[in-house]
Write an enzyme that holds these catalytic residues in place. Structure first.
Site, PDB file in Angstrom:
ATOM      1  N   GLU A 258      35.280   5.183 -37.000  1.00 53.18           N
ATOM      2  CA  GLU A 258      34.976   5.564 -38.386  1.00 53.18           C
ATOM      3  C   GLU A 258      34.120   6.821 -38.400  1.00 53.18           C
ATOM      4  O   GLU A 258      32.964   6.787 -38.812  1.00 53.18           O
ATOM      5  CB  GLU A 258      34.224   4.426 -39.076  1.00 53.18           C
ATOM      6  CG  GLU A 258      34.968   3.116 -39.081  1.00 53.18           C
ATOM      7  CD  GLU A 258      34.115   1.947 -39.547  1.00 53.18           C
ATOM      8  OE1 GLU A 258      34.678   0.908 -39.887  1.00 53.18           O
ATOM      9  OE2 GLU A 258      32.866   2.062 -39.563  1.00 53.18           O
ATOM     10  N   GLY A 260      32.543  10.231 -39.567  1.00 52.52           N
ATOM     11  CA  GLY A 260      32.308  10.977 -40.801  1.00 52.52           C
ATOM     12  C   GLY A 260      31.813  12.365 -40.439  1.00 52.52           C
ATOM     13  O   GLY A 260      32.568  13.333 -40.374  1.00 52.52           O
ATOM     14  N   ARG A 297      19.529  16.841 -47.757  1.00 51.28           N
ATOM     15  CA  ARG A 297      19.198  16.463 -46.370  1.00 51.28           C
ATOM     16  C   ARG A 297      17.874  17.037 -45.852  1.00 51.28           C
ATOM     17  O   ARG A 297      17.093  16.299 -45.247  1.00 51.28           O
ATOM     18  CB  ARG A 297      20.350  16.813 -45.423  1.00 51.28           C
ATOM     19  CG  ARG A 297      21.558  15.871 -45.577  1.00 51.28           C
ATOM     20  CD  ARG A 297      22.742  16.227 -44.690  1.00 51.28           C
ATOM     21  NE  ARG A 297      22.397  16.898 -43.472  1.00 51.28           N
ATOM     22  CZ  ARG A 297      21.912  16.312 -42.375  1.00 51.28           C
ATOM     23  NH1 ARG A 297      21.765  15.001 -42.342  1.00 51.28           N
ATOM     24  NH2 ARG A 297      21.595  17.023 -41.325  1.00 51.28           N
ATOM     25  N   TYR A 301      15.638  13.838 -45.111  1.00 50.08           N
ATOM     26  CA  TYR A 301      15.548  13.441 -43.696  1.00 50.08           C
ATOM     27  C   TYR A 301      14.818  14.477 -42.852  1.00 50.08           C
ATOM     28  O   TYR A 301      14.820  14.375 -41.629  1.00 50.08           O
ATOM     29  CB  TYR A 301      16.948  13.344 -43.070  1.00 50.08           C
ATOM     30  CG  TYR A 301      17.961  12.460 -43.734  1.00 50.08           C
ATOM     31  CD1 TYR A 301      17.774  11.084 -43.793  1.00 50.08           C
ATOM     32  CD2 TYR A 301      19.149  12.987 -44.232  1.00 50.08           C
ATOM     33  CE1 TYR A 301      18.749  10.268 -44.351  1.00 50.08           C
ATOM     34  CE2 TYR A 301      20.123  12.181 -44.788  1.00 50.08           C
ATOM     35  CZ  TYR A 301      19.910  10.826 -44.852  1.00 50.08           C
ATOM     36  OH  TYR A 301      20.880  10.033 -45.388  1.00 50.08           O
ATOM     37  N   CYS A 327      11.483  20.909 -59.560  1.00 50.38           N
ATOM     38  CA  CYS A 327      10.053  20.643 -59.609  1.00 50.38           C
ATOM     39  C   CYS A 327       9.653  19.534 -58.643  1.00 50.38           C
ATOM     40  O   CYS A 327       9.250  18.446 -59.060  1.00 50.38           O
ATOM     41  CB  CYS A 327       9.667  20.256 -61.031  1.00 50.38           C
ATOM     42  SG  CYS A 327      10.279  21.459 -62.197  1.00 50.38           S
ATOM     43  N   TYR A 356      27.499  14.777 -45.845  1.00 49.88           N
ATOM     44  CA  TYR A 356      26.297  14.352 -46.569  1.00 49.88           C
ATOM     45  C   TYR A 356      25.639  15.527 -47.290  1.00 49.88           C
ATOM     46  O   TYR A 356      24.423  15.589 -47.432  1.00 49.88           O
ATOM     47  CB  TYR A 356      25.318  13.626 -45.620  1.00 49.88           C
ATOM     48  CG  TYR A 356      26.018  12.518 -44.864  1.00 49.88           C
ATOM     49  CD1 TYR A 356      26.429  11.367 -45.523  1.00 49.88           C
ATOM     50  CD2 TYR A 356      26.341  12.651 -43.510  1.00 49.88           C
ATOM     51  CE1 TYR A 356      27.124  10.374 -44.854  1.00 49.88           C
ATOM     52  CE2 TYR A 356      27.043  11.661 -42.833  1.00 49.88           C
ATOM     53  CZ  TYR A 356      27.432  10.527 -43.519  1.00 49.88           C
ATOM     54  OH  TYR A 356      28.132   9.549 -42.857  1.00 49.88           O
TER      55      TYR A 356
END
Ligand SMILES: *Cc1c(COP(=O)(O)O)cnc(C)c1O
Length: 405
Positions: A258, A260, A297, A301, A327, A356
């Site tokens: 799977e 991505g 991202r 992260y 803001c 993502y």
């Protein structure tokens, strides 16, 4: 890629995907597993644009979906229903019913309660549900804690003892058909060891189940292979396949991956225009027209994306934070990026944003989500138009017009 003419034609901010890169990635993964029956089910959440799905579908990919919305996208994009998998810890009754009615390949079960819920719904619908149990192997994928999914402390899957119990239950149920085993230990994984550990645990269970006359047809090893954003040394599809196949031994199960990020991550570019340069003391900021609502991202992260000025020949003069108009102090695309002096209207390109990126974008601060363009056979094609203000307020306007307030 001629970013300048793309900016003129489609405006900014703009997502651009190099479909040739997606094809190369897909083919390298497919080739790595050629010794075995294999199916690559693209993880739709990485980039769910219908044209991305259709393109991958034409190459032979199936889809791994984590909501019924994603299942619907896959079906609309023309993915064969026998190549669609439905995963996720929180499937709702109507989602399960829809998946059963569509007769997709299988549902990946994440808990005992879920299995019983699927059984009840299948019985009501008089349909036999093909299921696969998601194992939580309790291995450390050594990735960012937010994208680690195969540890006991993570909400995903069930442990081996529970899995065995669920398979026996399913085998004895008139309405359940256990067809596969599933595991997905995390994302942006750079080390092959956790995959070796996880697939060894899965293979052991498959063997034990065989002794109980439960023969699984699909060995789904999930996704998660990391990509190079900066200088990471990551897993080669060939080594990944070897690790999986070594554990699978003589079994004739079909391997499902799977992937991505691996398929689409480095295909993507976010093109943005400089609005202003500013300084707070010695700190240099470049304010651009893309923001964290377009690419979350970095803020979410602390992810790194390479950022480059387009068509600039001057020396890179100093480091700057590249920030958007939102803001929030977490609204940045890059920190301490070495850049030349920039003027209003200059273009910057943010790289490695195919996964993502757009799929995590939002309308925060009432900002329109941007357009997406695919680069196919050397030509740009629009695959999502830029949103309009009317798109954003539509759902509310209906209520306003009805006089609800
Ligand atoms: C997110 C996810 C994937 C894909 O992960 P990548 O790191 O993008 O390869 C695969 N399977 C499941 C169940 C997922 O949730």
């Amino acid at each position: 890629m001629d970013f300048k003419s793309l900016a003129l034609k489609y405006k900014t901010p703009l997502y651009i995907y190099d479909f040739e890169h997606i094809k190369e990635q897909f083919e390298s993964a497919k080739e790595a597993f050629q010794a075995k029956k294999s199916l690559i089910c693209y993880a739709v959440k990485a980039n769910s644009n219908l044209s991305v799905l259709r393109y991958l579908g034409k190459l032979g990919a199936g889809c791994d979906c984590v909501s019924i919305g994603e299942v619907k996208r896959a079906l609309i994009a023309g993915i064969s229903k026998y190549k669609i998998i439905f995963s996720g810890v929180g499937k709702e009754d109507n989602e399960i019913a829809y998946a059963l009615r569509q007769n997709i390949l299988m549902i990946n079960v994440e808990s005992e309660e879920e299995l019983k819920r699927i059984e009840t719904i299948a019985q009501y619908m008089k349909i036999r549900a093909r299921i696969s149990v998601r194992i939580n192997p309790d291995v450390n994928a050594k990735t960012h804690p937010y994208i680690s999914t195969g540890l006991k402390k993570n909400k995903f899957g069930v442990n081996i003892e529970t899995a065995k119990k669920l398979y026996i239950y399913a085998k004895n149920s008139e309405w359940l058909e256990p067809v596969g085993i599933h595991c997905h230990i995390g994302s942006q994984i750079l080390d092959i060891e956790p995959y070796k550990e996880a697939t060894a645990i899965m293979a052991e269970l498959v063997k034990n189940l065989k002794a109980l006359d439960i023969n699984l047809k699909f060995f789904d090893v999930g996704g998660g292979i990391g990509i190079r954003y900066k200088d990471e040394i990551t897993i080669k599809p060939h080594d990944f396949a070897q690790a999986v196949l070594a554990n699978l031994g003589e079994s004739d199960a079909t391997v499902i991956c799977e992937f991505g990020r691996f398929l689409v991550g480095n295909s993507g570019y976010l093109l943005t225009q400089v609005l202003y340069e500013k300084k707070n003391g010695n700190k240099r900021f470049v304010v651009v027209d893309a923001a964290m609502n377009d690419l979350i991202r970095p803020g979410f992260y602390d992810a790194y994306h390479e950022i480059e000025a387009v068509n600039k020949t001057e020396q890179k003069s100093s480091t700057a934070d590249v920030v958007g108009a939102i803001c929030e102090s977490s609204d940045f695309l890059g920190k301490n990026v070495l850049l030349p002096h920039l003027n209003h209207g200059d273009l910057l390109v943010v790289k490695g944003v195919g996964a993502y990126g757009f799929s995590m974008s939002s309308n925060y601060n009432t900002r329109k989500r941007c357009a997406e363009v695919a680069f196919v056979e050397g030509k740009p094609r629009l695959i999502r138009r830029r949103e309009t203000f009317e798109d954003l307020i539509g759902c509310e306007v209906e209520c306003l017009v009805r006089g609800n307030i």
